[in-house]
Write a protein that holds these residues in place. Structure first.
Motif, mmCIF file in Angstrom:
data_model
loop_
_atom_site.group_PDB
_atom_site.id
_atom_site.type_symbol
_atom_site.label_atom_id
_atom_site.label_comp_id
_atom_site.label_asym_id
_atom_site.label_seq_id
_atom_site.Cartn_x
_atom_site.Cartn_y
_atom_site.Cartn_z
ATOM 1 N N ILE A 95 -24.572 11.120 -9.578
ATOM 2 C CA ILE A 95 -25.308 12.314 -8.604
ATOM 3 C C ILE A 95 -24.903 13.731 -8.785
ATOM 4 C CG2 ILE A 95 -23.797 12.004 -6.617
ATOM 5 C CD1 ILE A 95 -26.258 12.199 -4.898
ATOM 6 N N CYS B 17 -27.463 16.421 -9.760
ATOM 7 C CA CYS B 17 -27.666 17.967 -8.981
ATOM 8 C C CYS B 17 -27.466 18.933 -9.908
ATOM 9 C CB CYS B 17 -26.520 17.495 -7.926
ATOM 10 S SG CYS B 17 -26.577 19.161 -7.028
ATOM 11 N N ILE C 9 -29.418 16.661 -4.110
ATOM 12 C CA ILE C 9 -29.904 15.216 -4.141
ATOM 13 C C ILE C 9 -29.106 14.286 -3.254
ATOM 14 C CG2 ILE C 9 -29.578 13.402 -6.181
ATOM 15 C CD1 ILE C 9 -31.253 15.611 -7.148
ATOM 16 N N THR C 10 -29.835 13.187 -2.946
ATOM 17 C CA THR C 10 -29.421 12.277 -1.874
ATOM 18 C C THR C 10 -29.913 11.001 -2.281
ATOM 19 O OG1 THR C 10 -29.592 13.590 0.188
ATOM 20 C CG2 THR C 10 -29.556 11.454 0.528
ATOM 21 N N ILE C 11 -28.698 10.069 -2.540
ATOM 22 C CA ILE C 11 -29.087 9.097 -2.998
ATOM 23 C C ILE C 11 -28.625 7.832 -1.966
ATOM 24 C CG2 ILE C 11 -29.365 9.289 -5.523
ATOM 25 C CD1 ILE C 11 -26.376 7.970 -5.949
#
Length: 182
Positions: free
Chosen positions: A43, A47, A14-16
């Motif tokens: 996050i 994930c 996951i990338t935010i």
């Protein structure tokens, strides 16, 4: 286990990214560490839940070192991946970077490891899929997680033991800023 019980690490990454606002700042004008920890917990949850396909809870957080301060107006990007899986738990590695939008300069602000536990609909621990390791970096992260788990267990056994005697540690405290009055 059959192959359906293993997942590729990259499939659950996951990338935010979020722009840091003045409302996120502390009294010194830098972004408040507690705000960053809150984002990191979110996050890690995303994930771990994506990997396990279950609701997850935070069991522990290891090694949160704030390396560089984050400024108001910077774009913070967090990258999370599964570094290790046990039977019902996962270690999610998170890297935090901040980018000055005007200059494009990016700095590493911290890395941390969240241990997340999968829960079923009744709140009981739930088995999680394993991971497929495909490169040296993923192997290194998995082995580092094992090492951190073993060190934590050894530390708990050493200091939480009924056999702990402060007299055994007096010599090791001689060069520290402490006065012993036992």
């Amino acid at each position: 286990m059959n192959n359906n019980n293993y997942r590729n690490i990259e499939d659950t990454c996951i990338t935010i990214s979020e722009l840091m606002l003045p409302s996120h700042a502390n009294f010194s004008g830098k972004i408040h560490g507690g705000y960053i920890l809150n984002l990191m917990d979110q996050i890690a949850f995303a994930c771990a839940s994506k990997h396990s396909t279950n609701y997850c809870v935070t069991a522990s957080v290891d090694t949160v070192n704030f390396i560089n301060p984050i400024e108001v107006g910077e774009l913070v990007t967090m990258k999370a991946s599964i570094n290790y899986v046990g039977k019902t738990s996962m270690v999610v590695g998170i890297r935090v970077e901040a980018q000055n939008i005007q200059t494009g300069n990016t700095k590493h602000c911290n890395s941390s490891y969240f241990t997340m536990v999968a829960k079923d609909e009744n709140g009981n621990n739930s088995k999680v899929p394993g991971i497929i390791i495909r490169n040296d970096n993923e192997m290194r992260r998995f082995l580092e997680a094992i090492h951190r788990i073993e060190m934590k267990k050894n530390r708990q056994e050493q200091f939480d033991s009924d056999n702990f005697t402060s007299q055994d540690y007096l010599k090791s405290l001689e060069n520290h800023n402490v006065r012993i009055e036992l």
